[in-house]
Design an enzyme around this catalytic site. Structure first.
Site, PDB file in Angstrom:
ATOM      1  CE  LYS A  39       2.641   1.688 -17.173  1.00 44.00           C
ATOM      2  NZ  LYS A  39       2.215   1.414 -15.815  1.00 44.00           N
ATOM      3  CB  SER A  70      -0.944  -0.022   1.203  1.00 37.80           C
ATOM      4  OG  SER A  70      -1.798  -1.129   1.076  1.00 37.80           O
ATOM      5  CG  ASN A 117      11.113   3.519 -16.221  1.00 36.54           C
ATOM      6  OD1 ASN A 117      10.566   4.511 -16.682  1.00 36.54           O
ATOM      7  ND2 ASN A 117      10.507   2.702 -15.406  1.00 36.54           N
ATOM      8  CG  MET A 129       0.600   2.584  -8.318  1.00 41.63           C
ATOM      9  SD  MET A 129      -0.610   3.633  -9.131  1.00 41.63           S
ATOM     10  CE  MET A 129      -1.258   2.504 -10.302  1.00 41.63           C
TER      11      MET A 129
HETATM   12  P1  NAD Z   1       5.811   2.528  -3.747  1.00 37.31           P
HETATM   13  O1  NAD Z   1       7.283   2.609  -3.723  1.00 37.31           O
HETATM   14  O2  NAD Z   1       5.052   3.789  -3.495  1.00 37.31           O
HETATM   15  O3  NAD Z   1       5.314   1.445  -2.699  1.00 37.31           O
HETATM   16  C1  NAD Z   1       5.868   0.157  -2.693  1.00 37.31           C
HETATM   17  C2  NAD Z   1       6.223  -0.238  -1.282  1.00 37.31           C
HETATM   18  O4  NAD Z   1       7.281   0.568  -0.789  1.00 37.31           O
HETATM   19  C3  NAD Z   1       5.079  -0.076  -0.279  1.00 37.31           C
HETATM   20  O5  NAD Z   1       5.129  -1.165   0.591  1.00 37.31           O
HETATM   21  C4  NAD Z   1       5.413   1.221   0.407  1.00 37.31           C
HETATM   22  O6  NAD Z   1       4.884   1.316   1.689  1.00 37.31           O
HETATM   23  C5  NAD Z   1       6.900   1.169   0.460  1.00 37.31           C
HETATM   24  N1  NAD Z   1       7.452   2.518   0.553  1.00 37.31           N
HETATM   25  C6  NAD Z   1       7.197   3.557  -0.307  1.00 37.31           C
HETATM   26  N2  NAD Z   1       7.886   4.673   0.100  1.00 37.31           N
HETATM   27  C7  NAD Z   1       8.563   4.305   1.220  1.00 37.31           C
HETATM   28  C8  NAD Z   1       9.451   4.985   2.103  1.00 37.31           C
HETATM   29  N3  NAD Z   1       9.775   6.279   1.907  1.00 37.31           N
HETATM   30  N4  NAD Z   1       9.959   4.306   3.147  1.00 37.31           N
HETATM   31  C9  NAD Z   1       9.658   3.010   3.353  1.00 37.31           C
HETATM   32  N5  NAD Z   1       8.827   2.287   2.552  1.00 37.31           N
HETATM   33  C10 NAD Z   1       8.285   2.930   1.494  1.00 37.31           C
HETATM   34  O7  NAD Z   1       5.442   1.858  -5.137  1.00 37.31           O
HETATM   35  P2  NAD Z   1       4.242   2.212  -6.155  1.00 37.31           P
HETATM   36  O8  NAD Z   1       4.598   3.438  -6.903  1.00 37.31           O
HETATM   37  O9  NAD Z   1       2.975   2.143  -5.404  1.00 37.31           O
HETATM   38  O10 NAD Z   1       4.357   0.993  -7.171  1.00 37.31           O
HETATM   39  C11 NAD Z   1       3.806  -0.298  -6.935  1.00 37.31           C
HETATM   40  C12 NAD Z   1       3.798  -1.058  -8.263  1.00 37.31           C
HETATM   41  O11 NAD Z   1       2.924  -0.368  -9.180  1.00 37.31           O
HETATM   42  C13 NAD Z   1       5.175  -1.106  -8.950  1.00 37.31           C
HETATM   43  O12 NAD Z   1       5.304  -2.301  -9.676  1.00 37.31           O
HETATM   44  C14 NAD Z   1       5.103   0.072  -9.922  1.00 37.31           C
HETATM   45  O13 NAD Z   1       6.001  -0.052 -11.010  1.00 37.31           O
HETATM   46  C15 NAD Z   1       3.647  -0.022 -10.348  1.00 37.31           C
HETATM   47  N6  NAD Z   1       3.072   1.227 -10.878  1.00 37.31           N
HETATM   48  C16 NAD Z   1       3.264   2.403 -10.225  1.00 37.31           C
HETATM   49  C17 NAD Z   1       2.686   3.555 -10.745  1.00 37.31           C
HETATM   50  C18 NAD Z   1       2.815   4.894 -10.046  1.00 37.31           C
HETATM   51  O14 NAD Z   1       2.404   5.903 -10.611  1.00 37.31           O
HETATM   52  N7  NAD Z   1       3.304   4.957  -8.814  1.00 37.31           N
HETATM   53  C19 NAD Z   1       1.931   3.490 -11.925  1.00 37.31           C
HETATM   54  C20 NAD Z   1       1.734   2.247 -12.533  1.00 37.31           C
HETATM   55  C21 NAD Z   1       2.310   1.114 -11.988  1.00 37.31           C
END
Ligand code: NAD
Length: 306
Positions: free
Chosen positions: A183, A8, A191, A11
């Protein structure tokens, strides 16, 4: 339905926020202590296209005990195996498990924990960011394409309906694997290049050398995709890449944000790295993807991330 969002971050919060508007039970799962505490104490704050705070339950994956109807996987790619291991207990006979991660090869990881008939894979072009613990920033339109392994769309029509009730614009896609490759191809050309060169998408595409690199990587993705899934719309995907490069010309891709801006490990092994791996299996040489993977790995190592 009881819906868990496993992972969580940005996304996961986007999906949690939208699904909280439906009458389904939505539970966030995450391991980031500060984020859990912020959402428990103050709710999930959402800004950008919204300005509100929603109350949502959140817990660590190992704390979840009630069997799920649906689990939406939204970890980063290298967090996926541990997440699946941690949530084994909530995957029942009727549970569907949907991956919406970027990149390639997640169904293979899922198969180690989830029976084929319960696996769904998809791709989303919604965007999301995190401003800090408990605070998601959500902007722009998006959509979801998904399919189940059995290919029986009727069996998961209620899940597509749920996403649409939440305004998440979902479609059952009988050839989702091509959408996933499309994608991955966009991510694979933009990237690592923008990350290593520390530039925006527009800066990359605005130079002859940058465009040569993009074309070299693109050709390798297409050759390997064709070997894996057969027919692939090379022209359509190239057109999509060029359109995206114009729309997002001022943006830094997510890998740049992860590695350069936040010093976090990337998903390169599930993009260009996966193309190298799959290419080797079918005898296709992928020197551009190998070099991009090596360069990103090297930068991760320099930053102490591997
Ligand atoms: P995210 O890095 O925001 O979250 C992933 C995990 O990392 C979570 O468990 C989160 O709690 C943890 N996390 C995030 N920031 C943190 C911090 N500062 N300290 C400690 N833990 C932290 O990842 P996301 O952007 O939600 O991406 C999830 C998936 O969705 C990936 O495969 C990504 O490529 C894909 N995706 C992302 C986007 C986007 O716009 N963010 C768009 C399409 C697909």
């Amino acid at each position: 339905m009881r819906v868990y969002i496993a992972g969580s971050g940005a996304m996961g919060c986007r999906f949690g926020h939208s699904l909280s508007k439906t009458d389904h039970e939505v539970i966030l799962l995450d391991n980031w202590e500060d984020h859990i505490q912020a959402i428990r104490e103050n709710g999930l704050k959402v800004t950008g296209d919204f300005d509100e705070t929603v109350k949502l339950p959140i817990m660590k994956p190992t704390e979840a005990v009630e069997v799920a109807d649906l689990i939406i996987l939204l970890t980063k790619a290298d967090q996926l195996p541990k997440m699946l291991q941690d949530i084994k207990g909530i995957i029942g006979e009727q549970t569907k498990v949907l991956s919406l991660l970027n990149g390639l090869g997640h169904a293979t990881t899922m198969r180690r924990y989830v029976p084929d008939e319960s696996i769904m894979v998809g791709v989303t072009i919604w965007l999301a960011g995190l401003k800090g613990p408990g605070h998601a920033h959500l902007e722009g339109p998006g959509s979801i394409f998904l399919q189940n392994m059995s290919g029986d769309g009727q069996a998961v029509a209620h899940i597509v309906d749920m996403f649409n009730q939440a305004g998440l614009n979902a479609t059952y896609d009988e050839n989702v694997i091509e959408s996933i490759w499309r994608k991955a191809c966009v991510n694979g050309v933009m990237n690592p290049t923008c990350t290593i060169m520390d530039c925006t998408i527009g800066e990359l595409f605005g130079t002859e050398g940058g465009l040569n690199l993009v074309q070299g990587i693109f050709k390798e993705f297409i050759a390997v995709a064709r070997a894996e899934v057969g027919n692939i719309d090379e022209e359509g995907i190239w057109k999509y890449i060029m359109e995206t490069s114009k729309k997002a010309s001022h943006h830094y891709p997510s890998m740049h944000q992860d590695l350069i801006q936040h010093g976090r490990k990337t998903e390169i092994d599930y993009l260009n790295g996966a193309v190298v791996f799959k290419g080797k299996r079918v005898g296709i040489s992928t020197p551009y993807c190998q070099m991009m993977t090596d360069m990103v790995h090297a930068k991760e190592a320099m930053l102490g991330l591997r």
